[in-house]
Design an enzyme around this catalytic site. Structure first.
Site, short mmCIF file in Angstrom:
data_model
loop_
_atom_site.label_atom_id
_atom_site.label_comp_id
_atom_site.label_asym_id
_atom_site.label_seq_id
_atom_site.Cartn_x
_atom_site.Cartn_y
_atom_site.Cartn_z
N ASP A 190 0.79 -0.73 -0.16
CA ASP A 190 0.07 -0.24 0.12
C ASP A 190 0.93 0.77 -0.01
O ASP A 190 1.68 1.69 0.50
CB ASP A 190 -0.70 -0.37 0.90
CG ASP A 190 -1.93 1.06 1.12
OD1 ASP A 190 -1.55 2.11 1.12
OD2 ASP A 190 -2.68 0.83 1.99
N GLU A 240 1.84 2.82 12.90
CA GLU A 240 0.76 2.47 12.14
C GLU A 240 -0.71 1.91 12.46
O GLU A 240 -0.74 0.52 12.53
CB GLU A 240 1.21 2.31 10.77
CG GLU A 240 0.61 2.32 9.65
CD GLU A 240 -0.26 1.35 9.88
OE1 GLU A 240 -2.18 1.05 10.85
OE2 GLU A 240 -0.80 -0.18 9.01
N GLU A 299 -10.14 -2.91 15.90
CA GLU A 299 -9.02 -3.38 16.42
C GLU A 299 -8.70 -2.81 17.24
O GLU A 299 -8.15 -2.80 18.25
CB GLU A 299 -7.86 -3.50 15.62
CG GLU A 299 -7.73 -4.51 14.00
CD GLU A 299 -7.28 -4.55 13.38
OE1 GLU A 299 -6.76 -5.79 12.96
OE2 GLU A 299 -5.95 -4.20 13.31
N HIS A 331 -5.54 -0.03 1.70
CA HIS A 331 -6.20 -1.15 1.57
C HIS A 331 -6.79 -0.99 2.71
O HIS A 331 -8.03 -2.41 3.30
CB HIS A 331 -4.61 -2.27 2.18
CG HIS A 331 -3.93 -1.91 3.79
ND1 HIS A 331 -3.95 -0.32 4.48
CD2 HIS A 331 -4.92 -1.91 5.48
CE1 HIS A 331 -3.22 -0.62 4.96
NE2 HIS A 331 -4.27 -1.76 5.58
#
Length: 583
Positions: A247, A340, A349, A509
């Site tokens: 990506d 990230e 998440e 992505h």
């Protein structure tokens, strides 16, 4: 960087971080112009002497000429510098170009000793050929191979010169052994301390032998479960990391910010949370960070450690296995935190919780968060083709009705990349997170919104969510509310880098989160250009698993350019309420 691009000088570089510095060949901003160039494969290779214009037909005669005519045994010097100074392929290229450059200035006896290695061994200028079309640079492998052969023969014959090199190598290995033993001692003490702390916890003896099976609450939800091992396991395999690394919008944005602002990282201590393959740690180390601590709780940390060693950065990067809340960092504070952490719809998440915890625990006062700000955006969607292909499809499957397959089909948040043509109204910012000041409490929120339809549609098919990410050079450089990444990221200003995951940008992505509208038995409502839609949207962690996400929304519409007409053939205002989840 390809070998041939170094040898020919054909490489693209990022601007340096100060005007006084020359271009840095390690900066990889643009892959254009990086094509490998191979030398001609003919047998007429002619190698020019390092000291004069004498031309030799091959490497053996070149080496003999240097030794006999100029008293310079290049094989021995390269071999010994390989032991004492870590001379490798690129180092040998620097050595050759350094000697040629010095000879051009009149210095016929350039100092290439270990004591003077800083003059050339790390200087990127000497990666550029000092002599145009220098055939010697294409024969570096032969020089290094000659060194290996000499070492082998010397070992067989008991050559005393080799004994000196071997003694140096033994000393180097003994020093490395002492360092590793010291690290192991520190690790053992850390493990012992952690075990003692856990044994002293009052709750440890009160835990039952097995946990009771969780029972659903009254609304049918399962209670929160702490076990998130599956989350970390999912990051142990290559596929997910390959997807993220490929990506380019994601990875190149981090790289560009770090390389374009090397002065921020030079001499600093950096914490990389959720390091994965270690790519961000490698960027920081190459930008000049004195120390980088890479933390990950999945098995990928073992490969990360290998990546660090393979690139010779083990003296800068330390890899730790575990949750950042549980590992013992070898330093009390860090200057920069890079991570990230962004998930689908930004907060899926729940990794940001850990990043904020680490910020409060380890970041020095005035330290830098990379990235520094993120925002979430909401917009209305009309996509009748998708509805026909994936929802209405179940109404007639080869002549059979399968309406049971449509049950709760609108409940799950879909991940798709939408065309800008599917966006039928204005977008609105529903969350603005300054990573230097945000709290975990800010991640559960309800936010009012108003959007305006930009064209007529037969019905509103869905809503979409995406996020923008911003990098700034200081906590004092705030991102104004309502700013889009496209506006923030200015190529002429290295201090501002950003990217969007929205429909108007290059696909990432993350793509966008799509929330299908459940019309149920309601009659489709046409919406007119200029109609206002108002509502409230909320984010919260799912009770069954805090790494999952619930999104709820209530919205109402009516009116348009002619407020009295309403949105559905004059039927007036209406209201809807719906909840989606991402599991």
């Amino acid at each position: 960087m390809s070998i041939a691009s170094v040898l020919t000088g054909n490489s693209q570089r990022l601007p340096s971080d100060t005007s006084s510095e020359t271009s840095d060949p390690l900066n990889l901003q643009d892959d254009e112009g990086w094509d490998d160039v191979s030398p001609d494969d003919g047998d007429d290779t002619r190698i020019t002497c390092l000291w004069n214009d004498t031309v030799l037909p091959d490497i053996p005669r070149f080496l003999s000429h240097c030794r006999e005519e100029h008293g310079y045994d290049m094989v021995t010097i390269c071999r010994e510098l390989g032991v004492t100074a870590g001379l490798d392929f690129y180092g040998t290229i620097r050595l050759i170009n350094y000697i040629r450059s010095e000879v051009k200035t009149g210095n016929t006896k350039p100092d290439v000793s270990e004591q003077n290695k800083t003059a050339w061994v790390e200087d990127e200028r000497y990666l550029r050929p000092a002599l145009e079309d220098d055939a010697l640079l294409f024969s570096v492998d032969e020089i290094l191979e000659a060194g290996k052969e000499t070492t082998k023969k010397g070992a067989e014959s008991g050559d005393p010169v080799e004994d000196v090199s071997s003694a140096r190598r033994v000393a180097e290995l003994e020093e490395e052994l002492q360092r590793v033993q010291s690290q192991f001692t520190d690790y053992r003490l850390t493990v012992k301390k952690t075990l003692e702390e856990r044994l002293e916890e009052p709750s440890s003896s009160a835990q039952p032998a097995s946990a009771p099976i969780p029972k659903p609450t009254k609304d049918g939800r399962l209670p929160h479960q702490e076990d998130d091992s599956h989350y970390f396991t999912s990051y142990a395999y290559n596929d997910i990391h390959e997807t993220m690394l490929k990506d380019e919008i994601r990875t190149a944005s981090y790289r560009d910010f770090i390389y374009l602002n090397k002065a921020l990282f030079r001499g600093k201590t950096v914490l990389d949370i959720g390091c994965g393959t270690g790519i961000l740690s490698l960027f920081c180390a190459r930008a000049g960070a004195t120390r980088v601590i890479a933390v990950d709780n999945s098995d990928i940390i073992d490969k990360c450690r290998e990546n660090v060693f393979e690139n010779g950065l083990q003296g800068v990067i330390t890899c730790l296995r575990g949750k950042v809340e549980e590992v013992h960092l070898p330093v009390p504070k860090v200057d920069i935190i890079v991570s990230e952490w962004m998930g689908y719809c930004l907060l899926y998440e729940a990794m940001l919780d850990s990043v904020l915890w680490a910020r409060d625990r380890y970041l020095v006062q005035g330290g830098l968060m990379v990235p520094s700000c993120t925002t979430i955006h909401l917009a209305p969607v009309a996509d009748p083709e998708y509805i026909a292909e994936h929802v209405d499809f179940w109404r007639d499957v080869y002549g059979f009705k399968m309406s049971s397959m449509m049950k709760d089909i609108e409940k799950d948040i879909l991940i798709r990349h939408l065309s800008p043509d599917h966006i039928v109204g204005s977008s609105t910012e529903i969350l603005h997170l300054d990573l230097h000041t945000a709290t975990v409490e800010d991640l559960t929120f309800s936010h009012p919104f108003t959007i305006t339809m930009t064209r007529d549609v037969d019905t509103l098919d869905a809503w979409t969510l995406w996020f923008d990410t911003f990098f700034s050079t200081s906590p004092a450089v705030a991102v104004p509310r309502g700013t889009h990444a496209e506006e923030w990221s200015q190529k002429e200003d290295a201090s501002k880098v950003g990217f969007t995951t929205g429909p108007g940008g290059v696909e990432t992505h993350w793509r966008q989160g799509v929330l299908l509208v459940d019309h149920g038995k309601d009659e489709a409502r046409a919406m007119t250009k200029g109609a206002k839609v108002q509502g409230v949207i909320g984010y919260r962690k799912r009770e069954a698993n805090e790494r999952e996400l619930d999104v709820d929304m209530r919205w109402e519409g009516g009116g348009g350019e002619d407020e009295g007409k309403g949105t559905a053939e004059g039927k007036g205002k209406w209201e809807k309420k719906q909840m989606w989840c991402m599991r």
